[in-house]
Design an enzyme around this catalytic site. Structure first.
Site, PDB file in Angstrom:
ATOM      1  N   ASP A  20     -10.987  -6.372   1.221  1.00 41.29           N
ATOM      2  CA  ASP A  20      -9.876  -7.191   1.690  1.00 41.29           C
ATOM      3  C   ASP A  20      -8.626  -6.511   1.163  1.00 41.29           C
ATOM      4  O   ASP A  20      -8.536  -6.182  -0.025  1.00 41.29           O
ATOM      5  CB  ASP A  20      -9.966  -8.634   1.197  1.00 41.29           C
ATOM      6  N   GLU A  54     -15.545 -17.172   7.903  1.00 39.16           N
ATOM      7  CA  GLU A  54     -14.140 -17.554   7.779  1.00 39.16           C
ATOM      8  C   GLU A  54     -13.625 -17.097   6.421  1.00 39.16           C
ATOM      9  O   GLU A  54     -14.259 -17.346   5.386  1.00 39.16           O
ATOM     10  CB  GLU A  54     -13.991 -19.070   7.908  1.00 39.16           C
ATOM     11  N   HIS A  85      -4.157   2.846  -2.044  1.00 34.98           N
ATOM     12  CA  HIS A  85      -4.857   1.728  -2.661  1.00 34.98           C
ATOM     13  C   HIS A  85      -6.343   1.765  -2.366  1.00 34.98           C
ATOM     14  O   HIS A  85      -7.168   1.472  -3.222  1.00 34.98           O
ATOM     15  CB  HIS A  85      -4.244   0.416  -2.169  1.00 34.98           C
ATOM     16  N   LYS A 117      -3.247  10.976   1.635  1.00 37.76           N
ATOM     17  CA  LYS A 117      -3.235   9.516   1.704  1.00 37.76           C
ATOM     18  C   LYS A 117      -4.328   8.918   0.835  1.00 37.76           C
ATOM     19  O   LYS A 117      -4.089   7.973   0.076  1.00 37.76           O
ATOM     20  CB  LYS A 117      -3.409   9.051   3.153  1.00 37.76           C
TER      21      LYS A 117
END
Length: 203
Positions: free
Chosen positions: A72, A42, A189, A184
């Site tokens: 993430d 989780e 990022h 790209k």
């Protein structure tokens, strides 16, 4: 000495991006074996860094001795108080937007973003990516990358994934979904974070 990084993600687009970004190095990028059979942890973190570390440390226990890479990442929109943020992949799901729709999660997320940004003058947004590498349950390196852009009112381009068709790069006059993969990864990022991360990993 060549490094092997096992990527803890089932997202084919991310895996491809990592491989392209690492293509000029001796680093081998592989999917984490057996990932589909592992119950995902989780994501309880409130920041990209917390969630990246949580995932890297969790999945590294499934590959003893190996270097496991987790990320993430997401979109932060200034006019929306930096939403969708860490919930970027579940933006529409959290809002119960078009439940039961045959559209993909990416499509529903983009539609919701367009709805939320309708009539909004401030279009500033940024993509953020935090990468974490762990071995045997302990993080050994991390890095962050980001790229600034603007949020369009309608999608442009068919490449990329996620919010790429709405993420406009003014300096190129194109969205992330309209540029080639090499460009790209040079600007994105994810590419920026991986370049920093590889420099921080032990040789």
């Amino acid at each position: 000495m060549a490094l092997t990084l096992y990527v803890a993600s089932s997202n084919a687009g991310k895996l491809r991006d990592f491989r392209v970004a690492a293509g000029h190095t001796a680093t081998e990028i592989l999917p984490l074996p057996g990932l589909a059979e592992i119950d995902a942890p989780e994501e309880t973190g409130t920041t990209f860094a917390e969630n990246a570390r949580l995932k890297a440390e969790f999945y590294s226990r499934c590959r003893p001795g190996g270097l496991v890479l987790a990320d993430d990442s997401g979109l932060e929109v200034r006019a929306l108080g930096l939403l969708p943020g860490v919930r970027s992949a579940r933006f529409a799901e959290d809002a119960e937007y078009l439940p039961g729709s045959p559209l993909s999660a990416d499509e529903r997320n983009n539609l919701l973003l367009m709805d939320r940004m309708r009539g909004v003058e401030d279009r500033a947004g940024r993509y953020v990516c935090v990468l974490s590498v762990a071995r045997d349950g302990v993080e050994i390196a991390s890095a962050e990358g980001e790229v600034a852009g603007e949020i369009l009112g309608v999608p442009q381009g068919t490449g990329g994934f996620g919010y790429d068709p709405l993420f406009y790069l003014p300096e190129l006059e194109k969205t992330m979904a309209e540029i080639d993969l090499e460009t790209k990864l040079r600007l994105s990022h994810r590419g920026a974070a991986l370049r920093v991360l590889l420099a921080r990993l032990p040789g």
